[in-house]
Design an enzyme around this catalytic site. Structure first.
Site, PDB file in Angstrom:
ATOM      1  CG  LEU A  58      29.451-109.413 -57.596  1.00 45.33           C
ATOM      2  CD1 LEU A  58      28.256-109.834 -57.902  1.00 45.33           C
ATOM      3  CD2 LEU A  58      30.657-110.038 -57.486  1.00 45.33           C
ATOM      4  NE  ARG A  59      34.428-102.423 -56.241  1.00 41.33           N
ATOM      5  CZ  ARG A  59      34.522-101.992 -54.853  1.00 41.33           C
ATOM      6  NH1 ARG A  59      33.253-101.750 -54.462  1.00 41.33           N
ATOM      7  NH2 ARG A  59      35.433-102.216 -54.104  1.00 41.33           N
ATOM      8  CG  ASP A 303      34.014-105.359 -47.074  1.00 43.56           C
ATOM      9  OD1 ASP A 303      33.593-105.116 -48.157  1.00 43.56           O
ATOM     10  OD2 ASP A 303      34.258-104.586 -45.999  1.00 43.56           O
TER      11      ASP A 303
HETATM   12  O1  DOR Z   1      37.170-101.534 -47.393  1.00 42.52           O
HETATM   13  C1  DOR Z   1      36.183-101.338 -47.902  1.00 42.52           C
HETATM   14  N1  DOR Z   1      35.875-101.298 -49.220  1.00 42.52           N
HETATM   15  N2  DOR Z   1      35.062-101.198 -47.174  1.00 42.52           N
HETATM   16  C2  DOR Z   1      34.055-100.853 -47.581  1.00 42.52           C
HETATM   17  O2  DOR Z   1      32.855-100.572 -46.463  1.00 42.52           O
HETATM   18  C3  DOR Z   1      33.436-100.678 -48.876  1.00 42.52           C
HETATM   19  C4  DOR Z   1      34.409-101.233 -49.681  1.00 42.52           C
HETATM   20  C5  DOR Z   1      34.218-100.901 -51.085  1.00 42.52           C
HETATM   21  O3  DOR Z   1      33.613-100.723 -51.662  1.00 42.52           O
HETATM   22  O4  DOR Z   1      35.358-100.604 -51.741  1.00 42.52           O
END
Ligand code: DOR
Length: 422
Positions: A58-59, A303
């Site tokens: 969610l950043r 993901d």
């Molecule tokens: O592709 C990915 N992005 N794999 C991850 O394990 C982390 C994620 C991210 O946080 O951008």
């Protein structure tokens, strides 16, 4: 008390009935004559338990230019989700009780989906010192899933301690399996003939498999619960299958993109296909599908990894890893495996099992009288053509843009309150 009547829905594709919701609970199922504040004509639609995502980025806090709890919650509701587990690789990292409560409270305030923070396994995701696992578990956020996702807990001693620690409160460690000596963070695509031809540093499947193998042995040794995040190779599937046969307490998730997209998409160097773990060859994709169908892989998890344009639109080697996926998860799964899984299988892999893995009591429940009305209505035959600009996510790194998929989310209800749909 607000009431909703869903008329003539097909419950998990098995039988047609009306569903009457009052005070957030399913009160009646059958031929319902009572009227309600809101009546939904669900003729031809399938009613599922609300979806639960074990793996969402969610950043917020820190990268609100890519996603926020609000925009991510909107995208989740539009994707039919009623709960998401928010990964810990924010800035600051979710490695304290306060940080976990911050994310939890934001989710509660917004109220579109149940946002449950994942706690980091190690402080700052540095892989060295355990984070405040117990305090996060005892906090208001009630953290049960711990992960350094984006990074692997590479040190076996640290992983062992984490597994031992979370056992006390029924927690689970969700591992990003990537041996950094075999696949350093610069490795940006599947190692194989194509990576050689493209001149891109490769990430071999065995870098995942050795960690999965090591961790299942640690789970056996500690008697703790291990979850394998975004499993991506046939070899990892074999290890998980073996571990389950031994009675080791291991579960695994697969992403929608690893169920359909293959490494040959990288031929055009488009960074939208750069993801970690990387897209794999067709043989792996086939093994992952079989594993989901036979239950070796327990759950589908998105993901969802939103990235701002200025992080993603780079030369392939420099671009950020990740793709968005909340809004397309169910249509992708239904398009790829609908016939074999059926709606009951979708409900199991995308709702009941992830809720159980995450320890979410009110989620992933069957569509039955007395249960919380966390519900998703789907049009099973509608085709959608994905347009990244229509997404409710803040980010546009959408690998499905322009693809036609079957299955459209029509409405989502969280404890009886509509969170998406007309
Ligand atoms: O592709 C990915 N992005 N794999 C991850 O394990 C982390 C994620 C991210 O946080 O951008």
């Amino acid at each position: 008390m607000s009431t909703v009547l869903i008329k003539g829905a097909s419950l998990l594709g098995e039988r047609t009935a009306d569903v009457y919701v009052e005070g957030g609970l399913i009160r009646e199922i059958g031929a319902v004559s009572t009227t309600a504040d809101r009546v939904v004509d669900a003729d031809g639609l399938v009613l599922l338990p609300g979806l639960v995502d074990l793996h969402t980025h969610l950043r917020e806090p820190g990268r609100e230019d890519a996603e926020t709890v609000l925009t991510g919650s909107r995208a989740a509701a539009a994707g039919g989700f009623t709960a998401v587990l928010a990964m810990a690789n924010t800035t600051p990292v979710t490695d304290t009780a306060e940080a976990a409560e911050h994310v939890y409270d934001l989710g509660q305030k917004i109220g579109l989906v149940d946002v449950r923070p994942v706690g980091a396994v190690t402080k700052g995701l540095a892989g060295e010192e355990l984070a405040e696992l117990g305090l996060m578990a005892r906090s208001r956020a009630g953290v049960r899933v711990f992960s350094d996702d984006g990074r692997c807990v590479a040190d076996a001693r640290v992983m062992r301690r984490a597994l031992e620690y979370v056992r006390a409160f029924g927690g689970v460690v969700s591992q990003h399996s990537q041996d950094p000596s075999l696949a350093p963070h610069t490795a940006c695509c599947h190692e194989g003939e194509l990576s050689g031809r493209l001149g891109l540093p490769g990430w071999p499947g065995v870098a995942e498999e050795v960690i999965v193998a090591r961790d299942v042995m640690l789970a056996r040794h500690t008697g703790s619960r291990l979850h394998v995040a975004h499993v991506s190779t046939a070899g990892s599937v074999e290890v998980v299958r073996w571990a389950k046969a031994q009675g080791i307490d291991v579960t695994a998730e697969v992403t929608p993109h690893h169920l359909l997209l293959t490494t040959d998409l990288l031929a055009g160097y488009d960074p939208v296909y750069k993801v970690n773990p990387p897209l794999r060859p067709a043989e792996d994709v086939e093994a992952l599908r079989e594993a989901l169908l036979d239950g070796t892989v327990d759950a589908v998890a998105t993901d969802h990894a939103p990235h701002a344009r200025h992080d993603k639109e780079h030369a392939f080697v420099d671009a950020a890893f990740g793709m968005v996926g909340l809004e397309t998860a169910l249509p992708v799964v239904w398009t790829v495996l609908g016939e074999q899984l059926g709606w009951a299988g979708v409900a199991r892999a995308m709702s009941a099992t992830p809720a159980r893995i995450a320890g979410l009591a009110g989620q992933g429940r069957p569509v039955e009288v007395g249960e919380p009305a966390n519900l998703t209505l789907v049009d099973p035959v509608a085709s959608i053509t994905v347009d990244r600009d229509e997404s409710l996510s803040l980010s546009r790194n959408n690998p499905w843009h322009g693809r036609t998929l079957t299955g459209r989310i029509v409405a989502t209800l969280l404890r009886g309150t509509p969170t998406f749909g007309d």
